[in-house]
Structures are given as C-alpha cells and as structure tokens.
Design an enzyme around this catalytic site. Sequence first.
Site, PDB file in Angstrom:
ATOM      1  CD  GLU A  25      -2.943  -1.148   2.344  1.00 54.30           C
ATOM      2  OE1 GLU A  25      -2.621  -0.533   3.269  1.00 54.30           O
ATOM      3  OE2 GLU A  25      -3.881  -2.121   2.364  1.00 54.30           O
TER       4      GLU A  25
ATOM      5  CG  HIS B 267      -8.424   0.773   2.925  1.00 60.49           C
ATOM      6  ND1 HIS B 267      -7.441   1.319   1.767  1.00 60.49           N
ATOM      7  CD2 HIS B 267      -7.876   0.184   3.646  1.00 60.49           C
ATOM      8  CE1 HIS B 267      -6.176   0.641   2.163  1.00 60.49           C
ATOM      9  NE2 HIS B 267      -6.215  -0.041   3.109  1.00 60.49           N
TER      10      HIS B 267
END
Length: 308
Positions: A175, A208
């Site tokens: 990420e 997310h």
Amino acid sequence: MAALGGDGLRLLSVSRPERQPESAALSGPGPGLCCWVSVFSCFSLACSYVGSLYVWKSELPRDHPVVIKRRFTSVLVVSSLSPLCVLLWRELTGIQPGTSLLTLMGFRLEGIFPAALLPLLLTMILFLGPLMQLSMDCPCDLTDGLKVVLAPRSWARCLTDMRWLRNQVIAPLTEELVFRACMLPMLAPCTGLGPAVFTCPLFFGVAHFHHIIEQLRFRQSSVGSIFLSAGHLIGPVLCHSFCNYMGFPAVCAALEHPQKWLLLAGYALGVGLFLLLLQPLTDPKLYGSLPLCVLLERTGASETLLCS
C-alpha cells in the site's frame, strides 16, 4: 529574488521563459493535460490495486487463509508493476525528474535511519494513550512481555500466521508503494507538495471502502464500527504496520476504564506532544536531500516552505 518566494519565482518563470535552463523538466503537454494524466494515473493505480483483490472468485471471508494467500499473489504482482505506471507518466508528460525513478519513489540509503526511526517515534507518541491502555490491560509485566516479543518462537508463529503477515508486512509494503511512493511524485508537480501529501490519503481511503462491503456482506461488524476502524495513518511502512497493529484507539473503553482519568491524560498528552514535535521531527534537513523537492524545482513549482 529570493524574497519573492515560490509564487514570485513562478511568475518570473512565466514572464521570462528564456531564462529557464536547457534541461527544463516540462518538455511535453501543457500543465492542464499533465494534471489530468497525473490524476488518471493515480486513479488507475488505485483501481488496479483494489481490483487485483477480486480477480479470485470466492465466497469465503477476507480473513480466510486461502483468500489471504490468493490476494498476496495478486497485490504483489500489481505492486511490482506499479513503478511502470510512474515511468509511463513520465513519458506522457515529458517531465524529467532529474533523478532516478527509484530514488524519486523513496528507495535510497541517504537518511534511511532517521526516516525509519523518527516517524515511528512520532506515531508512537500519538498513540501514547492506547499504549498505556494496552499495558494496563496486559496480564504480564514488562519483563515477561519483552521475553515474549524477543522469543524466536513468537516470531516463528507470526511468520506462519496469514493475518499477521497481511496486516504487518504485505499490506504496509504494497500500500505504501502504490499509494505513496508511486502517487506522490505524479501528483506533486500538478498540485504542489503540500496538497499532494493530503491527496494521496484520499485515494488510499476510497480504495479501502471495499472493506466495508465485505464486512457487511459477512456480517462481521456494524456500519458505525466499520467506519470508525476503516482508516489508518498514511506514513512510512513501519508507521503503517504499527497503526495496523494498534487499530483505532478504543476511546469508549478508556472512558469506562477504572483508571480512566490517567488514560485520558495519556491520550491528551500524546496528542499534545505529537503536535508539538510534528514540525521538528519532520524537518526535511533530518532526512537529507529530498528528490521530490528537486522535481518541483525543475518543474517551476518549488515549495519553499516544505523543501527549505
């Protein structure tokens, strides 16, 4: 000329283009098109990262070891290919960073020790209250806790735990590579360094939201609790891993704790010290020369406040 600041320098560069060096960074499309290319590239990276999680069709929840292993494979492939997106962006925009692609993305040895230690220290200070709460509720004392942490058997168990590997290793590495190392160099010449720092977490946060759908689908949590726990602080990989370990501060539990006033004081002290130490511990001088600042100088968008 220095007294004019960043805006004055940009005005001079527009009014007197003949004084720009021969190695000017912008040799391709105009600034407007470059910004569209930058935003589209970041959006494509975010979609590719999230999309890679769903190439495997499965009715199993996200914490199932089979699902985790499959997703390891897909996100590692996407993350490994993500620097190619920055390379393509550089070719499409004609921007010449004046440094290697890996250096621009943060892969360098200069200032590596303060970069690894100081942000982690700052994040731990912010979490002073939750850390106090964790130590109060832990059944073992400090000595026993250190023995467990340093025991090779404990680390061996962690390395065979798929959820631990996902939360503490794979997720922070991939990420941060995609949503910070790749996106920040593409957004900074368009928006400036300050806005880019705050824009990258927006891509990260939106990416997310798929966790919300999954948790509601498998009835693992309520809508309210999901929104409280879905986000984490953007930062270096160690800070990301630490935040994943700590999770969202259990403020409600602290309010019901027998020593709530001590815990609340710890929460307040942690936030206060974080705000007090934020600027000195993130001073660019502590981390050596910043490739992003070199890029901004070459594009005529130097941020004197953040890069000086």
